[in-house]
Structure formats: C-alpha cells, structure tokens
Design a protein around this motif. Structure first.
Motif, PDB file in Angstrom:
ATOM      1  N   UNK A  59      -8.779   4.689  -3.256  1.00 56.70           N
ATOM      2  CA  UNK A  59      -9.812   3.736  -3.631  1.00 56.70           C
ATOM      3  C   UNK A  59      -9.790   3.619  -5.147  1.00 56.70           C
ATOM      4  N   UNK A  60      -9.636   2.388  -5.630  1.00 54.21           N
ATOM      5  CA  UNK A  60      -9.629   2.151  -7.076  1.00 54.21           C
ATOM      6  C   UNK A  60     -10.776   1.220  -7.437  1.00 54.21           C
ATOM      7  N   UNK A  61     -11.536   1.589  -8.469  1.00 54.67           N
ATOM      8  CA  UNK A  61     -12.669   0.794  -8.920  1.00 54.67           C
ATOM      9  C   UNK A  61     -12.399   0.303 -10.341  1.00 54.67           C
ATOM     10  N   UNK A  62     -12.563  -1.031 -10.544  1.00 57.70           N
ATOM     11  CA  UNK A  62     -12.279  -1.640 -11.834  1.00 57.70           C
ATOM     12  C   UNK A  62     -13.326  -1.346 -12.893  1.00 57.70           C
ATOM     13  N   UNK A  63     -13.009  -1.751 -14.104  1.00 56.96           N
ATOM     14  CA  UNK A  63     -13.719  -1.421 -15.334  1.00 56.96           C
ATOM     15  C   UNK A  63     -15.235  -1.277 -15.174  1.00 56.96           C
ATOM     16  N   UNK A  64     -15.737  -0.082 -15.398  1.00 57.44           N
ATOM     17  CA  UNK A  64     -17.176   0.191 -15.354  1.00 57.44           C
ATOM     18  C   UNK A  64     -17.778  -0.201 -16.698  1.00 57.44           C
ATOM     19  N   UNK A  65     -18.775  -1.101 -16.679  1.00 57.89           N
ATOM     20  CA  UNK A  65     -19.344  -1.657 -17.913  1.00 57.89           C
ATOM     21  C   UNK A  65     -20.805  -1.243 -18.075  1.00 57.89           C
ATOM     22  N   UNK A  66     -21.088  -0.475 -19.122  1.00 63.20           N
ATOM     23  CA  UNK A  66     -22.454  -0.160 -19.503  1.00 63.20           C
ATOM     24  C   UNK A  66     -23.238   0.632 -18.478  1.00 63.20           C
ATOM     25  N   UNK A  67     -24.540   0.733 -18.738  1.00 64.22           N
ATOM     26  CA  UNK A  67     -25.409   1.505 -17.854  1.00 64.22           C
ATOM     27  C   UNK A  67     -25.444   0.950 -16.438  1.00 64.22           C
ATOM     28  N   UNK A  68     -25.413  -0.381 -16.325  1.00 66.31           N
ATOM     29  CA  UNK A  68     -25.465  -0.992 -14.996  1.00 66.31           C
ATOM     30  C   UNK A  68     -24.233  -0.624 -14.192  1.00 66.31           C
ATOM     31  N   UNK A  69     -23.093  -0.559 -14.855  1.00 67.73           N
ATOM     32  CA  UNK A  69     -21.874  -0.168 -14.164  1.00 67.73           C
ATOM     33  C   UNK A  69     -21.927   1.259 -13.658  1.00 67.73           C
ATOM     34  N   UNK A  70     -22.440   2.153 -14.490  1.00 70.06           N
ATOM     35  CA  UNK A  70     -22.579   3.557 -14.074  1.00 70.06           C
ATOM     36  C   UNK A  70     -23.550   3.659 -12.912  1.00 70.06           C
ATOM     37  N   UNK A  71     -24.630   2.879 -12.958  1.00 72.41           N
ATOM     38  CA  UNK A  71     -25.598   2.879 -11.856  1.00 72.41           C
ATOM     39  C   UNK A  71     -24.958   2.388 -10.558  1.00 72.41           C
ATOM     40  N   UNK A  72     -24.126   1.355 -10.655  1.00 77.17           N
ATOM     41  CA  UNK A  72     -23.443   0.849  -9.461  1.00 77.17           C
ATOM     42  C   UNK A  72     -22.528   1.913  -8.870  1.00 77.17           C
ATOM     43  N   UNK A  73     -21.839   2.643  -9.732  1.00 72.76           N
ATOM     44  CA  UNK A  73     -20.980   3.737  -9.262  1.00 72.76           C
ATOM     45  C   UNK A  73     -21.816   4.795  -8.552  1.00 72.76           C
ATOM     46  N   UNK A  74     -22.912   5.185  -9.165  1.00 80.55           N
ATOM     47  CA  UNK A  74     -23.744   6.231  -8.578  1.00 80.55           C
ATOM     48  C   UNK A  74     -24.349   5.801  -7.248  1.00 80.55           C
ATOM     49  N   UNK A  75     -24.654   4.514  -7.121  1.00 80.76           N
ATOM     50  CA  UNK A  75     -25.281   4.018  -5.890  1.00 80.76           C
ATOM     51  C   UNK A  75     -24.274   3.788  -4.783  1.00 80.76           C
TER      52      UNK A  75
END
Length: 267
Positions: A4-20
């Motif tokens: 599973x590969x996830x593209x560029x994580x951007x800012x706090x919202x990106x980190x939140x999406x990863x965590x969720x």
C-alpha cells in the motif's frame, strides 16, 4: 506481497487523514508493507519533523519517503541518520549526504527494497536519477527482486521514461510530487507497476494543499507570494495498492486508492 502506497502527506490535515484512514485501509486491504511519502507533512507543508515521522509510523507506515522538500525543515538533520525507516532521494549530489537513499525490510519470507529518487525536469539539477537507479538496482537485485521506487518528479514524461528504463528490473515505479492522482495505473509488459502520480493526502479545498489566495496572487501578478497550507475541511487521501510476485519481483495488479468527498470510505 501486497504494498500500500500513500501519496504526499500535506500539513496537519494530511497527518490527520493518515491517522484516521490508514489503519482502516490496512485492515481492509491487508497489505504486507505500507509506504507513505511524508515530504510535505509539517504544518507549513515543507519537510518532516521527528514527531510527525513517528506519528506516520505509529499510524501504520513501514517506510516514509521524501522528495524535493527533504531539507526544508532543519530539524531533520538532528534525526535523519538514526531514522532507519526514512528514505530521502538517493541522487542528492555530494559526498556524505545525511540519511539513506533506500532501505529494505523483511516481509514474511521475502525482502522488500524501497528506493527514493528525484527527477531533474523542472526541478533542481541533482545527480542523474537513471544512473543512480542503475547502480542501486544492480546491487539490490543480488539480494531481492522485489523493489519499489518512489520517483519524486514534476514531468510525467520523465516518470514514464524511468519506468520503461527500469522495466523488468523493479517491481513498481510510482510517481509523487504533483499532488494529483493520475488514471494511468498499469503493469508494463506484465512486469513493472507504474502510475505517473499517486496523488496527495491532505486538504482538498485549496490548490494542491495550499490556500488559494497566495497561489492566485502568484498567477495573477507574477510576483513572489507566500504559500500557506490550507487547514479547512474537507480532506483527501490518495495512493495505490500493488500486488507483487515475491519470487519474480513482477507486479501482477495495481489499483488506485482515493478517499475524498466524492469517494467516501465506508467504515
């Protein structure tokens, strides 16, 4: 092996999406390895911090890749040499470059190698990614045929070209950097998985993760403008999942992963 590969994580919202969503994706897709590009993951959208690096790992990433913003957060110099699951572009020029350009991990009875490279078209003139890839792949294939390449580049032509150049020698070449998921996922000659860009993970309301005002000012006035990360809802999470034959290293399937307002994730 399933990756599973996830593209560029951007800012706090990106980190939140990863965590969720990353734990849920791993639960449902059941990958044996998960790779996340984290080069835009700080609150200002440039570079990575040790705290965020650990958060990405805690959320389920096995390897974190980088790109042209690798050195933008100077805190990185304090921990990159001890961050064994963090990979920066292998073709940064010069001697004694901090960190590592590739890493490997044991996946059941197989070994997965992850290489990070950066393109040169419309980006700073780093060392030749084709030559560096040649050298690395030749050495790595002595140990394993299962090789994943995150090619962080601007031009789709350069991404396609390096995928064809490495065809049959690596399992996958997946592009990052442009933050827009492309619809060209394919298995080249039934050997190497390819996608021009996996897309971004972060705020979808702005322009590629940035607030519109600064971006529009640059386009309208052609003068320097400060880019700031969009912080509002909604979010987007983009990537792909790839199946690979452990024995041959050839990819057998690639499919996009997309979570946004038009593609909600059924929990």
């Amino acid at each position: 092996m399933r990756i599973l590969f996830i593209g560029d994580v951007v800012g706090n919202r990106g980190v939140q999406m990863i965590q969720t969503y990353l734990p849920k994706l791993k639960r449902d897709l059941k990958p044996q390895a998960t790779i996340v590009n984290g080069e835009n993951s700080t609150p200002v959208g440039r570079g990575i911090s040790q705290k965020i690096y650990k958060q990405l790992l805690e959320s389920g990433a096995d390897v974190v890749t980088m790109g042209n913003h690798t050195w933008d957060n100077r805190e990185l110099f304090d921990f990159i040499d001890s961050a064994t699951r963090l990979v920066r572009p292998a073709n940064f020029p010069g001697k004694d470059v901090p960190g590592q350009g590739w890493t490997k991990l044991r996946v059941n009875q197989a070994t997965l190698a992850v290489i990070n490279l950066q393109g040169r078209v419309f980006l700073p003139p780093l060392d030749d990614p084709f030559a560096v890839a040649d050298q690395l792949v030749t050495e790595i294939r002595k140990e394993t045929p299962v090789i994943f390449v995150d090619f962080h580049a601007e031009a789709t032509s350069e991404k396609r070209a390096i995928a064809l150049y490495l065809k049959g020698r690596v399992s996958a070449v997946i592009g990052t950097h442009t933050h827009v998921q492309t619809s060209d996922g394919q298995i080249i000659d039934r050997q190497t998985a390819f996608m021009s860009d996996a897309g971004m993970t972060g705020p979808s309301a702005g322009v590629l993760g940035m607030q519109p005002a600064g971006v529009l000012s640059r386009f309208l006035n052609q003068r320097p403008s400060r880019y700031e990360v969009e912080t509002s809802e909604p979010g987007i999470m983009s990537g792909c999942v790839i199946d690979i034959n452990d024995q041959t290293g050839h990819a057998t399937k690639i499919q996009p992963v997309l979570i946004d307002g038009a593609h909600p994730y059924d929990i």
